[in-house]
Scaffold this motif. Structure first.
Motif, mmCIF file in Angstrom:
data_model
loop_
_atom_site.group_PDB
_atom_site.id
_atom_site.type_symbol
_atom_site.label_atom_id
_atom_site.label_comp_id
_atom_site.label_asym_id
_atom_site.label_seq_id
_atom_site.Cartn_x
_atom_site.Cartn_y
_atom_site.Cartn_z
ATOM 1 N N ILE A 51 4.799 76.919 50.028
ATOM 2 C CA ILE A 51 3.711 76.685 49.076
ATOM 3 C C ILE A 51 3.655 77.796 48.035
ATOM 4 C CG2 ILE A 51 1.193 76.557 48.843
ATOM 5 C CD1 ILE A 51 1.204 75.043 51.564
ATOM 6 N N LYS A 52 3.823 79.039 48.458
ATOM 7 C CA LYS A 52 3.798 80.151 47.508
ATOM 8 C C LYS A 52 4.913 80.035 46.479
ATOM 9 C CE LYS A 52 1.285 83.837 49.768
ATOM 10 N NZ LYS A 52 1.302 85.208 50.253
ATOM 11 N N GLY A 53 6.007 79.394 46.835
ATOM 12 C CA GLY A 53 7.125 79.232 45.918
ATOM 13 C C GLY A 53 6.921 78.138 44.881
ATOM 14 N N LYS A 54 5.862 77.378 45.038
ATOM 15 C CA LYS A 54 5.585 76.277 44.118
ATOM 16 C C LYS A 54 4.765 76.757 42.928
ATOM 17 C CE LYS A 54 7.606 73.070 46.451
ATOM 18 N NZ LYS A 54 8.743 72.359 45.883
ATOM 19 N N THR A 55 4.748 75.957 41.886
ATOM 20 C CA THR A 55 3.987 76.305 40.683
ATOM 21 C C THR A 55 2.488 76.102 40.909
ATOM 22 O OG1 THR A 55 4.044 74.060 39.805
ATOM 23 C CG2 THR A 55 5.888 75.535 39.204
#
Length: 118
Positions: A51-55
């Motif tokens: 999730i942290k890697g998503k925009t």
């Protein structure tokens, strides 16, 4: 975005700004608008990284799918845990959150499609 083994305590820490230097204290973030339960810490860590890697737009869409009014879910979590009898807080929390998700999901992986995972 983050994970914890004690969601009720984490909610309390954010609402009272226990750590004044934290992101939530600095920016006044004190509402729980999305959560998901996992069977293991490893699964929770994997989901957090995903999730942290998503925009920001992707994260907003995830919340919109599960909680379109961006309602504060912390009261829901606290109420559900208050109903659990005879278990330690930690195991009760994981059991409740996992049970809620399992009613609709066949996998413990991150689910973008299950409304009950929020």
């Amino acid at each position: 975005t983050g994970f914890t083994t004690d969601l009720v305590t984490r909610i309390r820490e954010h609402s009272t700004k226990r750590n004044p230097d934290s992101f939530t204290a600095r920016y006044g973030v004190n509402q729980l608008v999305y959560y998901q339960g996992f069977l293991s810490i490893a699964e929770a860590e994997q989901a957090e990284k995903y999730i942290k890697g998503k925009t920001r737009a992707w994260k907003k869409a995830l919340i919109d799918r599960h909680n379109s009014k961006w309602k504060d879910l912390s009261f829901e979590v606290k109420s559900a845990l208050d109903e659990v009898q005879g278990s330690r807080r930690l195991s009760a929390e994981h059991s409740y959150l996992h049970h809620q998700c399992r009613k609709h999901c066949s996998s413990s992986a991150v689910s973008d499609s299950c409304a009950a995972c929020s």
